[in-house]
Design an enzyme around this catalytic site. Sequence first.
Site, PDB file in Angstrom:
ATOM      1  N   GLU A 196      -4.915   0.314  -3.339  1.00  0.00           N
ATOM      2  CA  GLU A 196      -3.551   0.842  -3.487  1.00  0.00           C
ATOM      3  C   GLU A 196      -2.523  -0.294  -3.452  1.00  0.00           C
ATOM      4  OE1 GLU A 196      -3.919   5.420  -1.889  1.00  0.00           O
ATOM      5  OE2 GLU A 196      -3.360   3.901  -0.421  1.00  0.00           O
ATOM      6  N   GLU A 216       0.843  -1.203   0.000  1.00  0.00           N
ATOM      7  CA  GLU A 216       0.000   0.000   0.000  1.00  0.00           C
ATOM      8  C   GLU A 216       0.878   1.254   0.000  1.00  0.00           C
ATOM      9  OE1 GLU A 216      -2.204   0.554   3.614  1.00  0.00           O
ATOM     10  OE2 GLU A 216      -2.458   2.659   3.077  1.00  0.00           O
ATOM     11  N   ASP A 266      -7.411   0.996   0.857  1.00  0.00           N
ATOM     12  CA  ASP A 266      -6.025   0.561   1.074  1.00  0.00           C
ATOM     13  C   ASP A 266      -5.676  -0.644   0.201  1.00  0.00           C
ATOM     14  OD1 ASP A 266      -5.928   2.535   2.953  1.00  0.00           O
ATOM     15  OD2 ASP A 266      -5.876   1.226   4.710  1.00  0.00           O
ATOM     16  N   ASP A 313       0.380   3.647  -3.167  1.00  0.00           N
ATOM     17  CA  ASP A 313      -0.081   5.015  -2.966  1.00  0.00           C
ATOM     18  C   ASP A 313       0.754   5.987  -3.814  1.00  0.00           C
ATOM     19  OD1 ASP A 313      -1.397   7.172  -1.174  1.00  0.00           O
ATOM     20  OD2 ASP A 313       0.738   7.551  -0.918  1.00  0.00           O
TER      21      ASP A 313
END
Lengths: 230, 230
Positions: B124, B48, B121, B52
Amino acid sequence: MGHNKLDKFEEKIGYTFINKFLLKQALTHSSYSNEKRMSKLDNNERLEFLGDAVLELTTSHFLFKKYSKLTEGELTKLRASIVCEPTLSQCSKDLELGNYLLLGKGEELSGGRNRSSVLSDALESIIGAIYLDGGLIKAEEFVRNFILTDIDNKKLFYDSKTVLQEIIQQSSQIPVKYYLIDENGPDHNKIFVVEVRFENKVLGTGRGRSKKLAEQEAAYNAIKELKNNQ
Amino acid sequence: MGHNKLDKFEEKIGYTFINKFLLKQALTHSSYSNEKRMSKLDNNERLEFLGDAVLELTTSHFLFKKYSKLTEGELTKLRASIVCEPTLSQCSKDLELGNYLLLGKGEELSGGRNRSSVLSDALESIIGAIYLDGGLIKAEEFVRNFILTDIDNKKLFYDSKTVLQEIIQQSSQIPVKYYLIDENGPDHNKIFVVEVRFENKVLGTGRGRSKKLAEQEAAYNAIKELKNNQ
Protein backbone atom coordinates in the site's frame (compact mmCIF):
# COMPACT_ATOMS: atom_id res chain seq x y z
CA MET A 1 -37.80 15.66 -11.37
CA GLY A 2 -38.06 18.77 -13.56
CA HIS A 3 -35.05 20.13 -15.37
CA ASN A 4 -35.35 23.39 -13.48
CA LYS A 5 -34.85 21.62 -10.20
CA LEU A 6 -31.78 19.75 -11.47
CA ASP A 7 -30.38 23.03 -12.86
CA LYS A 8 -30.85 24.66 -9.50
CA PHE A 9 -29.04 21.86 -7.73
CA GLU A 10 -26.15 22.03 -10.22
CA GLU A 11 -25.88 25.74 -9.54
CA LYS A 12 -25.76 25.04 -5.83
CA ILE A 13 -22.97 22.48 -6.07
CA GLY A 14 -21.04 24.48 -8.67
CA TYR A 15 -20.83 21.62 -11.14
CA THR A 16 -22.75 21.05 -14.38
CA PHE A 17 -23.11 17.44 -15.45
CA ILE A 18 -22.40 16.36 -19.03
CA ASN A 19 -24.48 13.25 -18.40
CA LYS A 20 -27.61 14.39 -16.51
CA PHE A 21 -28.66 10.79 -15.96
CA LEU A 22 -25.79 10.38 -13.49
CA LEU A 23 -27.05 13.30 -11.41
CA LYS A 24 -30.58 11.95 -11.42
CA GLN A 25 -29.32 8.51 -10.43
CA ALA A 26 -27.31 10.00 -7.55
CA LEU A 27 -30.53 11.57 -6.22
CA THR A 28 -32.58 8.36 -6.52
CA HIS A 29 -32.99 6.58 -3.20
CA SER A 30 -33.58 2.81 -3.22
CA SER A 31 -37.10 3.34 -1.79
CA TYR A 32 -38.00 5.22 -4.99
CA SER A 33 -36.58 2.63 -7.40
CA ASN A 34 -38.36 -0.13 -5.41
CA GLU A 35 -41.67 1.71 -5.52
CA LYS A 36 -41.40 2.41 -9.26
CA ARG A 37 -40.23 -1.15 -9.90
CA MET A 38 -37.07 0.20 -11.54
CA SER A 39 -33.96 -1.96 -11.62
CA LYS A 40 -31.96 -1.92 -8.39
CA LEU A 41 -28.99 -0.91 -10.52
CA ASP A 42 -30.61 2.46 -11.30
CA ASN A 43 -30.78 3.82 -7.75
CA ASN A 44 -27.88 5.61 -6.09
CA GLU A 45 -26.32 2.67 -4.26
CA ARG A 46 -23.68 1.74 -6.85
CA LEU A 47 -22.65 5.41 -7.10
CA GLU A 48 -22.41 5.52 -3.31
CA PHE A 49 -20.02 2.53 -3.42
CA LEU A 50 -17.77 4.48 -5.79
CA GLY A 51 -18.23 7.89 -4.15
CA ASP A 52 -17.29 6.56 -0.75
CA ALA A 53 -13.88 5.58 -2.15
CA VAL A 54 -13.46 8.93 -3.94
CA LEU A 55 -14.23 10.77 -0.70
CA GLU A 56 -11.78 8.58 1.20
CA LEU A 57 -8.98 9.34 -1.25
CA THR A 58 -9.60 13.08 -1.63
CA THR A 59 -9.85 13.48 2.15
CA SER A 60 -6.74 11.36 2.78
CA HIS A 61 -4.69 13.30 0.22
CA PHE A 62 -5.88 16.65 1.62
CA LEU A 63 -4.99 15.68 5.21
CA PHE A 64 -1.68 14.10 4.13
CA LYS A 65 -0.59 17.39 2.58
CA LYS A 66 -2.08 19.75 5.18
CA TYR A 67 -0.75 17.91 8.24
CA SER A 68 2.79 16.91 7.33
CA LYS A 69 3.73 16.31 10.96
CA LEU A 70 0.92 13.94 11.89
CA THR A 71 1.53 10.21 12.12
CA GLU A 72 -0.52 7.62 10.27
CA GLY A 73 -2.56 6.95 13.44
CA GLU A 74 -3.39 10.62 13.94
CA LEU A 75 -4.32 11.02 10.27
CA THR A 76 -6.59 7.97 10.44
CA LYS A 77 -8.38 9.39 13.48
CA LEU A 78 -8.81 12.77 11.82
CA ARG A 79 -10.11 11.22 8.61
CA ALA A 80 -12.64 9.21 10.60
CA SER A 81 -13.97 12.48 12.05
CA ILE A 82 -14.69 13.76 8.54
CA VAL A 83 -15.72 10.66 6.63
CA CYS A 84 -18.54 9.78 9.03
CA GLU A 85 -22.30 9.96 8.98
CA PRO A 86 -22.74 12.95 11.31
CA THR A 87 -20.34 15.16 9.32
CA LEU A 88 -21.62 14.07 5.94
CA SER A 89 -25.27 14.51 6.84
CA GLN A 90 -24.50 18.00 8.18
CA CYS A 91 -22.80 18.86 4.87
CA SER A 92 -25.85 17.53 3.02
CA LYS A 93 -28.11 19.73 5.12
CA ASP A 94 -25.96 22.77 4.29
CA LEU A 95 -26.58 21.95 0.60
CA GLU A 96 -30.31 21.29 1.24
CA LEU A 97 -29.71 17.98 -0.51
CA GLY A 98 -32.85 16.50 1.05
CA ASN A 99 -35.04 18.76 -1.09
CA TYR A 100 -33.71 17.19 -4.26
CA LEU A 101 -33.96 13.50 -3.37
CA LEU A 102 -36.33 11.09 -5.09
CA LEU A 103 -37.86 9.01 -2.28
CA GLY A 104 -40.51 6.32 -2.08
CA LYS A 105 -43.74 7.23 -0.27
CA GLY A 106 -43.02 5.17 2.84
CA GLU A 107 -39.56 6.63 3.22
CA GLU A 108 -40.97 10.14 2.71
CA LEU A 109 -43.65 9.65 5.37
CA SER A 110 -41.20 8.28 7.91
CA GLY A 111 -38.96 11.33 7.59
CA GLY A 112 -36.35 9.94 5.15
CA ARG A 113 -35.68 13.38 3.73
CA ASN A 114 -34.02 14.36 7.02
CA ARG A 115 -32.53 11.01 7.92
CA SER A 116 -28.77 11.15 8.50
CA SER A 117 -28.04 7.85 6.77
CA VAL A 118 -30.10 8.76 3.68
CA LEU A 119 -28.45 12.19 3.39
CA SER A 120 -24.95 10.93 4.03
CA ASP A 121 -25.30 8.12 1.44
CA ALA A 122 -26.74 10.52 -1.14
CA LEU A 123 -23.82 12.91 -0.67
CA GLU A 124 -21.39 10.07 -1.38
CA SER A 125 -23.44 9.19 -4.48
CA ILE A 126 -23.14 12.78 -5.74
CA ILE A 127 -19.36 12.56 -5.28
CA GLY A 128 -19.30 9.26 -7.24
CA ALA A 129 -21.41 10.83 -10.01
CA ILE A 130 -19.13 13.88 -10.32
CA TYR A 131 -16.09 11.59 -10.43
CA LEU A 132 -17.54 9.52 -13.29
CA ASP A 133 -18.77 12.59 -15.15
CA GLY A 134 -15.85 14.98 -14.68
CA GLY A 135 -12.91 13.04 -13.24
CA LEU A 136 -10.99 13.16 -9.98
CA ILE A 137 -10.12 16.88 -10.15
CA LYS A 138 -13.78 17.91 -10.30
CA ALA A 139 -14.74 15.52 -7.51
CA GLU A 140 -11.87 16.86 -5.44
CA GLU A 141 -13.12 20.43 -5.95
CA PHE A 142 -16.56 19.45 -4.73
CA VAL A 143 -15.18 17.68 -1.66
CA ARG A 144 -12.98 20.65 -0.78
CA ASN A 145 -15.77 23.17 -1.22
CA PHE A 146 -18.50 21.35 0.63
CA ILE A 147 -16.93 18.82 2.99
CA LEU A 148 -13.35 19.79 3.83
CA THR A 149 -14.35 23.27 4.95
CA ASP A 150 -14.06 24.40 8.52
CA ILE A 151 -11.94 21.35 9.39
CA ASP A 152 -10.78 22.75 12.71
CA ASN A 153 -14.32 23.02 13.97
CA LYS A 154 -15.23 19.55 12.72
CA LYS A 155 -12.11 18.19 14.34
CA LEU A 156 -13.08 19.94 17.57
CA PHE A 157 -16.59 18.57 17.51
CA TYR A 158 -15.73 14.98 16.76
CA ASP A 159 -12.79 14.87 19.06
CA SER A 160 -14.07 17.09 21.85
CA LYS A 161 -13.43 14.55 24.59
CA THR A 162 -9.71 14.49 23.77
CA VAL A 163 -9.51 18.28 23.47
CA LEU A 164 -11.30 18.80 26.81
CA GLN A 165 -8.99 16.35 28.58
CA GLU A 166 -5.98 18.20 27.15
CA ILE A 167 -7.30 21.54 28.44
CA ILE A 168 -7.90 20.12 31.92
CA GLN A 169 -4.49 18.44 32.01
CA GLN A 170 -2.77 21.80 31.73
CA SER A 171 -3.68 22.41 35.35
CA SER A 172 -4.59 19.05 36.89
CA GLN A 173 -3.89 15.33 36.69
CA ILE A 174 -7.46 14.43 37.64
CA PRO A 175 -9.49 13.21 34.65
CA VAL A 176 -12.93 14.55 33.81
CA LYS A 177 -15.78 12.04 34.15
CA TYR A 178 -18.92 11.43 32.13
CA TYR A 179 -22.22 10.57 33.78
CA LEU A 180 -25.35 9.31 32.04
CA ILE A 181 -28.07 11.32 33.76
CA ASP A 182 -31.11 10.52 31.64
CA GLU A 183 -32.52 8.40 28.80
CA ASN A 184 -35.66 9.59 27.03
CA GLY A 185 -37.95 8.11 24.44
CA PRO A 186 -38.85 4.63 23.17
CA ASP A 187 -36.18 1.95 22.72
CA HIS A 188 -35.73 2.41 18.97
CA ASN A 189 -35.48 6.18 19.27
CA LYS A 190 -33.72 6.87 22.57
CA ILE A 191 -32.04 10.14 23.46
CA PHE A 192 -29.20 9.96 25.97
CA VAL A 193 -28.32 12.87 28.26
CA VAL A 194 -24.78 13.03 29.62
CA GLU A 195 -22.99 15.42 31.97
CA VAL A 196 -19.24 15.90 32.03
CA ARG A 197 -17.92 16.74 35.48
CA PHE A 198 -14.56 17.76 36.87
CA GLU A 199 -14.15 17.32 40.60
CA ASN A 200 -17.94 17.07 40.87
CA LYS A 201 -18.54 20.38 39.13
CA VAL A 202 -20.68 20.09 35.98
CA LEU A 203 -18.72 21.50 33.02
CA GLY A 204 -21.25 20.75 30.31
CA THR A 205 -24.30 18.72 29.26
CA GLY A 206 -24.91 16.92 25.97
CA ARG A 207 -27.70 15.00 24.25
CA GLY A 208 -27.46 12.40 21.50
CA ARG A 209 -28.77 9.21 19.97
CA SER A 210 -25.94 7.27 21.56
CA LYS A 211 -24.01 7.69 24.78
CA LYS A 212 -20.90 8.37 22.73
CA LEU A 213 -22.52 11.21 20.79
CA ALA A 214 -23.98 12.69 23.99
CA GLU A 215 -20.53 12.61 25.61
CA GLN A 216 -18.95 14.38 22.63
CA GLU A 217 -21.61 17.07 22.80
CA ALA A 218 -21.14 17.47 26.55
CA ALA A 219 -17.39 17.88 26.05
CA TYR A 220 -17.94 20.33 23.19
CA ASN A 221 -20.27 22.46 25.34
CA ALA A 222 -17.79 22.35 28.21
CA ILE A 223 -14.98 23.61 25.96
CA LYS A 224 -17.17 26.48 24.71
CA GLU A 225 -18.09 27.37 28.28
CA LEU A 226 -14.45 27.25 29.47
CA LYS A 227 -13.39 29.46 26.56
CA ASN A 228 -16.15 32.01 27.31
CA ASN A 229 -14.95 32.25 30.90
CA GLN A 230 -11.31 32.75 30.00
CA MET B 1 19.98 0.63 0.03
CA GLY B 2 22.15 0.81 -3.08
CA HIS B 3 20.93 2.54 -6.19
CA ASN B 4 21.25 -0.66 -8.14
CA LYS B 5 18.76 -2.35 -5.91
CA LEU B 6 16.26 0.50 -6.20
CA ASP B 7 16.73 0.48 -10.00
CA LYS B 8 16.00 -3.21 -10.07
CA PHE B 9 12.83 -2.76 -8.06
CA GLU B 10 11.68 0.05 -10.35
CA GLU B 11 12.23 -2.21 -13.33
CA LYS B 12 10.16 -4.90 -11.65
CA ILE B 13 7.20 -2.63 -10.95
CA GLY B 14 7.44 -0.89 -14.32
CA TYR B 15 7.55 2.59 -12.83
CA THR B 16 10.52 4.97 -12.49
CA PHE B 17 10.25 7.49 -9.66
CA ILE B 18 11.04 11.15 -10.23
CA ASN B 19 11.55 11.51 -6.47
CA LYS B 20 13.59 8.50 -5.36
CA PHE B 21 13.13 9.46 -1.72
CA LEU B 22 9.46 8.48 -1.97
CA LEU B 23 10.39 4.99 -3.12
CA LYS B 24 12.93 4.61 -0.35
CA GLN B 25 10.39 5.83 2.20
CA ALA B 26 7.80 3.33 0.94
CA LEU B 27 10.29 0.53 1.57
CA THR B 28 11.20 1.72 5.09
CA HIS B 29 9.43 -0.27 7.80
CA SER B 30 8.83 1.39 11.18
CA SER B 31 11.21 -1.09 12.87
CA TYR B 32 14.04 0.35 10.73
CA SER B 33 13.22 4.01 11.44
CA ASN B 34 12.93 3.19 15.18
CA GLU B 35 16.28 1.41 15.20
CA LYS B 36 18.04 4.22 13.33
CA ARG B 37 16.31 6.85 15.50
CA MET B 38 14.87 8.47 12.38
CA SER B 39 11.67 10.49 12.64
CA LYS B 40 8.49 8.40 12.67
CA LEU B 41 7.37 10.55 9.78
CA ASP B 42 10.07 9.09 7.51
CA ASN B 43 8.96 5.46 7.60
CA ASN B 44 6.28 4.10 5.26
CA GLU B 45 3.23 4.49 7.53
CA ARG B 46 1.99 7.83 6.22
CA LEU B 47 2.36 6.57 2.64
CA GLU B 48 0.39 3.48 3.63
CA PHE B 49 -2.43 5.72 4.91
CA LEU B 50 -2.59 7.39 1.50
CA GLY B 51 -1.95 4.26 -0.56
CA ASP B 52 -4.77 2.38 1.16
CA ALA B 53 -7.21 5.02 -0.10
CA VAL B 54 -5.71 5.00 -3.62
CA LEU B 55 -6.06 1.22 -3.74
CA GLU B 56 -9.65 1.44 -2.50
CA LEU B 57 -10.60 3.92 -5.23
CA THR B 58 -8.78 2.25 -8.12
CA THR B 59 -10.23 -1.13 -7.16
CA SER B 60 -13.74 0.29 -6.69
CA HIS B 61 -13.66 2.05 -10.06
CA PHE B 62 -12.34 -1.07 -11.81
CA LEU B 63 -15.06 -3.28 -10.32
CA PHE B 64 -17.77 -0.65 -10.91
CA LYS B 65 -16.99 -0.66 -14.65
CA LYS B 66 -16.26 -4.37 -15.06
CA TYR B 67 -19.35 -5.61 -13.21
CA SER B 68 -22.14 -3.33 -14.35
CA LYS B 69 -24.82 -5.77 -13.18
CA LEU B 70 -23.62 -6.20 -9.60
CA THR B 71 -25.37 -4.40 -6.75
CA GLU B 72 -23.55 -2.25 -4.21
CA GLY B 73 -23.58 -5.12 -1.70
CA GLU B 74 -22.03 -7.55 -4.18
CA LEU B 75 -19.39 -5.01 -5.22
CA THR B 76 -18.50 -4.36 -1.57
CA LYS B 77 -18.03 -8.08 -0.94
CA LEU B 78 -15.89 -8.46 -4.05
CA ARG B 79 -13.75 -5.45 -3.15
CA ALA B 80 -13.18 -6.88 0.32
CA SER B 81 -11.80 -10.04 -1.29
CA ILE B 82 -9.16 -7.98 -3.11
CA VAL B 83 -8.32 -5.22 -0.65
CA CYS B 84 -7.38 -7.60 2.15
CA GLU B 85 -4.16 -8.74 3.76
CA PRO B 86 -4.01 -12.25 2.23
CA THR B 87 -4.43 -10.97 -1.34
CA LEU B 88 -2.07 -8.03 -0.89
CA SER B 89 0.65 -10.07 0.75
CA GLN B 90 0.42 -12.63 -2.07
CA CYS B 91 0.82 -9.82 -4.61
CA SER B 92 3.84 -8.57 -2.65
CA LYS B 93 5.36 -12.03 -2.75
CA ASP B 94 4.88 -12.18 -6.53
CA LEU B 95 6.88 -8.91 -6.71
CA GLU B 96 9.47 -10.24 -4.21
CA LEU B 97 8.84 -7.01 -2.32
CA GLY B 98 10.25 -8.53 0.90
CA ASN B 99 13.76 -8.53 -0.60
CA TYR B 100 13.70 -4.75 -0.94
CA LEU B 101 12.38 -3.78 2.51
CA LEU B 102 14.45 -1.90 5.09
CA LEU B 103 13.74 -3.67 8.39
CA GLY B 104 15.05 -3.32 11.94
CA LYS B 105 17.15 -6.21 13.28
CA GLY B 106 14.45 -7.55 15.62
CA GLU B 107 11.85 -7.55 12.87
CA GLU B 108 14.30 -9.24 10.51
CA LEU B 109 15.11 -11.98 13.01
CA SER B 110 11.46 -12.68 13.77
CA GLY B 111 10.67 -13.22 10.09
CA GLY B 112 9.27 -9.78 9.23
CA ARG B 113 10.41 -10.06 5.63
CA ASN B 114 7.79 -12.74 5.07
CA ARG B 115 5.10 -11.43 7.42
CA SER B 116 1.76 -10.86 5.68
CA SER B 117 1.00 -7.61 7.51
CA VAL B 118 4.44 -6.12 6.77
CA LEU B 119 4.23 -7.06 3.08
CA SER B 120 0.65 -5.94 2.67
CA ASP B 121 1.33 -2.55 4.33
CA ALA B 122 4.46 -2.01 2.23
CA LEU B 123 2.52 -2.70 -0.96
CA GLU B 124 0.00 0.00 0.00
CA SER B 125 2.90 2.36 0.71
CA ILE B 126 4.31 1.75 -2.77
CA ILE B 127 0.89 2.61 -4.22
CA GLY B 128 0.79 5.83 -2.17
CA ALA B 129 4.30 6.74 -3.32
CA ILE B 130 3.49 6.19 -7.01
CA TYR B 131 0.32 8.28 -6.60
CA LEU B 132 2.28 11.20 -5.10
CA ASP B 133 5.08 10.89 -7.63
CA GLY B 134 3.15 10.21 -10.82
CA GLY B 135 -0.54 10.82 -10.17
CA LEU B 136 -3.65 8.65 -10.17
CA ILE B 137 -3.19 7.24 -13.69
CA LYS B 138 0.23 5.80 -12.85
CA ALA B 139 -1.00 4.39 -9.55
CA GLU B 140 -3.97 2.87 -11.38
CA GLU B 141 -1.63 1.19 -13.87
CA PHE B 142 0.35 -0.35 -11.05
CA VAL B 143 -2.78 -1.61 -9.29
CA ARG B 144 -4.13 -3.12 -12.49
CA ASN B 145 -0.85 -4.81 -13.40
CA PHE B 146 0.00 -6.25 -10.02
CA ILE B 147 -3.18 -6.49 -7.95
CA LEU B 148 -6.24 -6.60 -10.19
CA THR B 149 -4.89 -9.48 -12.25
CA ASP B 150 -6.50 -12.89 -12.24
CA ILE B 151 -9.55 -11.52 -10.43
CA ASP B 152 -11.66 -14.59 -11.09
CA ASN B 153 -9.19 -16.81 -9.30
CA LYS B 154 -8.91 -14.42 -6.35
CA LYS B 155 -12.68 -14.20 -6.19
CA LEU B 156 -12.85 -17.98 -6.23
CA PHE B 157 -10.28 -18.30 -3.48
CA TYR B 158 -11.75 -15.74 -1.12
CA ASP B 159 -15.29 -16.77 -1.72
CA SER B 160 -14.80 -20.50 -2.11
CA LYS B 161 -17.37 -21.40 0.55
CA THR B 162 -20.11 -19.64 -1.41
CA VAL B 163 -19.01 -21.11 -4.72
CA LEU B 164 -18.87 -24.65 -3.30
CA GLN B 165 -22.35 -24.32 -1.81
CA GLU B 166 -23.66 -23.15 -5.20
CA ILE B 167 -22.15 -26.17 -6.95
CA ILE B 168 -23.65 -28.57 -4.42
CA GLN B 169 -27.06 -26.88 -4.59
CA GLN B 170 -27.34 -27.75 -8.27
CA SER B 171 -28.07 -31.31 -7.24
CA SER B 172 -29.04 -31.23 -3.56
CA GLN B 173 -30.66 -29.14 -0.85
CA ILE B 174 -28.36 -30.51 1.86
CA PRO B 175 -25.67 -28.03 2.92
CA VAL B 176 -21.99 -28.94 3.16
CA LYS B 177 -20.54 -28.87 6.68
CA TYR B 178 -17.16 -27.78 8.02
CA TYR B 179 -15.40 -29.69 10.79
CA LEU B 180 -12.39 -28.55 12.76
CA ILE B 181 -10.28 -31.70 12.88
CA ASP B 182 -7.00 -30.44 14.33
CA GLU B 183 -5.17 -27.47 15.85
CA ASN B 184 -1.36 -27.47 15.79
CA GLY B 185 1.30 -25.23 17.27
CA PRO B 186 1.54 -22.80 20.19
CA ASP B 187 -1.27 -20.37 21.03
CA HIS B 188 0.22 -17.34 19.28
CA ASN B 189 1.01 -19.32 16.14
CA LYS B 190 -1.77 -21.89 15.76
CA ILE B 191 -2.61 -23.68 12.55
CA PHE B 192 -6.19 -24.89 12.14
CA VAL B 193 -7.10 -27.90 10.03
CA VAL B 194 -10.63 -28.13 8.68
CA GLU B 195 -12.49 -30.69 6.57
CA VAL B 196 -15.50 -29.90 4.44
CA ARG B 197 -17.94 -32.79 4.20
CA PHE B 198 -21.06 -33.48 2.21
CA GLU B 199 -23.27 -36.26 3.55
CA ASN B 200 -20.30 -37.43 5.62
CA LYS B 201 -18.00 -37.74 2.60
CA VAL B 202 -14.83 -35.59 2.86
CA LEU B 203 -14.71 -33.24 -0.13
CA GLY B 204 -11.58 -31.32 0.84
CA THR B 205 -9.15 -30.39 3.61
CA GLY B 206 -7.68 -26.96 4.38
CA ARG B 207 -5.14 -25.43 6.74
CA GLY B 208 -4.89 -21.82 7.92
CA ARG B 209 -4.04 -19.42 10.71
CA SER B 210 -7.73 -19.01 11.48
CA LYS B 211 -10.70 -21.35 11.24
CA LYS B 212 -12.13 -19.09 8.55
CA LEU B 213 -9.03 -19.26 6.37
CA ALA B 214 -8.84 -23.02 6.83
CA GLU B 215 -12.50 -23.34 5.80
CA GLN B 216 -11.91 -21.25 2.67
CA GLU B 217 -8.97 -23.43 1.73
CA ALA B 218 -10.94 -26.62 2.35
CA ALA B 219 -13.72 -25.32 0.10
CA TYR B 220 -11.21 -24.26 -2.55
CA ASN B 221 -9.60 -27.71 -2.58
CA ALA B 222 -13.05 -29.35 -2.73
CA ILE B 223 -13.96 -27.27 -5.81
CA LYS B 224 -10.70 -28.21 -7.55
CA GLU B 225 -11.29 -31.87 -6.73
CA LEU B 226 -14.90 -31.77 -7.98
CA LYS B 227 -13.78 -30.11 -11.23
CA ASN B 228 -11.05 -32.70 -11.78
CA ASN B 229 -13.60 -35.48 -11.45
CA GLN B 230 -16.09 -33.99 -13.85
